[in-house]
Design an enzyme around this catalytic site. Sequence first.
Site, PDB file in Angstrom:
ATOM      1  N   ASP A   8      41.086  -1.346  15.952  1.00  0.00           N
ATOM      2  CA  ASP A   8      41.826  -2.399  15.281  1.00  0.00           C
ATOM      3  C   ASP A   8      41.009  -3.680  15.426  1.00  0.00           C
ATOM      4  O   ASP A   8      39.857  -3.639  15.881  1.00  0.00           O
ATOM      5  CB  ASP A   8      43.250  -2.519  15.830  1.00  0.00           C
ATOM      6  CG  ASP A   8      43.332  -3.045  17.264  1.00  0.00           C
ATOM      7  OD1 ASP A   8      42.276  -3.345  17.883  1.00  0.00           O
ATOM      8  OD2 ASP A   8      44.461  -3.161  17.780  1.00  0.00           O
ATOM      9  N   CYS A  65      40.905  -0.631  20.962  1.00  0.00           N
ATOM     10  CA  CYS A  65      41.789  -1.736  20.610  1.00  0.00           C
ATOM     11  C   CYS A  65      41.692  -2.753  21.746  1.00  0.00           C
ATOM     12  O   CYS A  65      40.757  -2.690  22.543  1.00  0.00           O
ATOM     13  CB  CYS A  65      43.224  -1.269  20.353  1.00  0.00           C
ATOM     14  SG  CYS A  65      44.101  -0.544  21.759  1.00  0.00           S
ATOM     15  N   GLY A  68      43.283  -0.494  24.721  1.00  0.00           N
ATOM     16  CA  GLY A  68      43.095   0.950  24.631  1.00  0.00           C
ATOM     17  C   GLY A  68      44.399   1.716  24.776  1.00  0.00           C
ATOM     18  O   GLY A  68      44.477   2.891  24.440  1.00  0.00           O
ATOM     19  N   ILE A  69      45.425   1.040  25.248  1.00  0.00           N
ATOM     20  CA  ILE A  69      46.705   1.708  25.514  1.00  0.00           C
ATOM     21  C   ILE A  69      47.386   2.134  24.215  1.00  0.00           C
ATOM     22  O   ILE A  69      47.800   3.286  24.066  1.00  0.00           O
ATOM     23  CB  ILE A  69      47.631   0.803  26.355  1.00  0.00           C
ATOM     24  CG1 ILE A  69      47.003   0.531  27.721  1.00  0.00           C
ATOM     25  CG2 ILE A  69      49.008   1.434  26.498  1.00  0.00           C
ATOM     26  CD1 ILE A  69      47.683  -0.585  28.516  1.00  0.00           C
TER      27      ILE A  69
END
Length: 145
Positions: A8, A65, A68-69
Site C-alpha cells: 500500500d 504496508c 505489515g500487520i
Amino acid sequence: MKVAIGSDHGGINIKAEIKSLMDEMNIQYEDVGCNCADSVDYPDYALPVAEKVVSGEVDRGILICGTGIGMSIAANKIKGIRCALAHDTYSAKATREHNDSNVLAMGERVIGPGLAREIAKVWLETEFEGGRHARRVDKITFLEK
C-alpha cells in the site's frame, strides 16, 4: 522462482528496495501495485498477491504496508496462504524452514530498507525443511477445511 509483490502507500519505498534486491538475485517478480503515495487500502493489494500464489502463477509473495500487520491478516484470509510477518532475519528463516510460509509481510514504518533487504534475502533463499514440520503444516492446511 517467481514472486508477486505488493504494497500500500505505506510500503512503496521498501517495495522498491525489495524489487532491486530481486533484480540482483535474478528473481522474476510481478508488481501488483500500489505505485503512489496516495492513501489506498491494503487488502486491495494483499488479495492479488495471495491469489497469484495460490493459483501457482507465482511461487511466493511479498507484501509491505506500514506495519505489515494489515497485509498479513488480509493475506491469511485466503485459503492456502501462510503469510508470515517478519521484522528480523531469524524469524524470516524460521518461517520458511518450519512453516513453509509462502508470503512474507513486512512493515516499512517498523524496519528500514537495509534490514528489509536482509530479511527478504534470507526468506527468498531459505527452503522448507519438511520432516516433522510438514506434519504441522498439514495440520494448518486441515484447519482451512
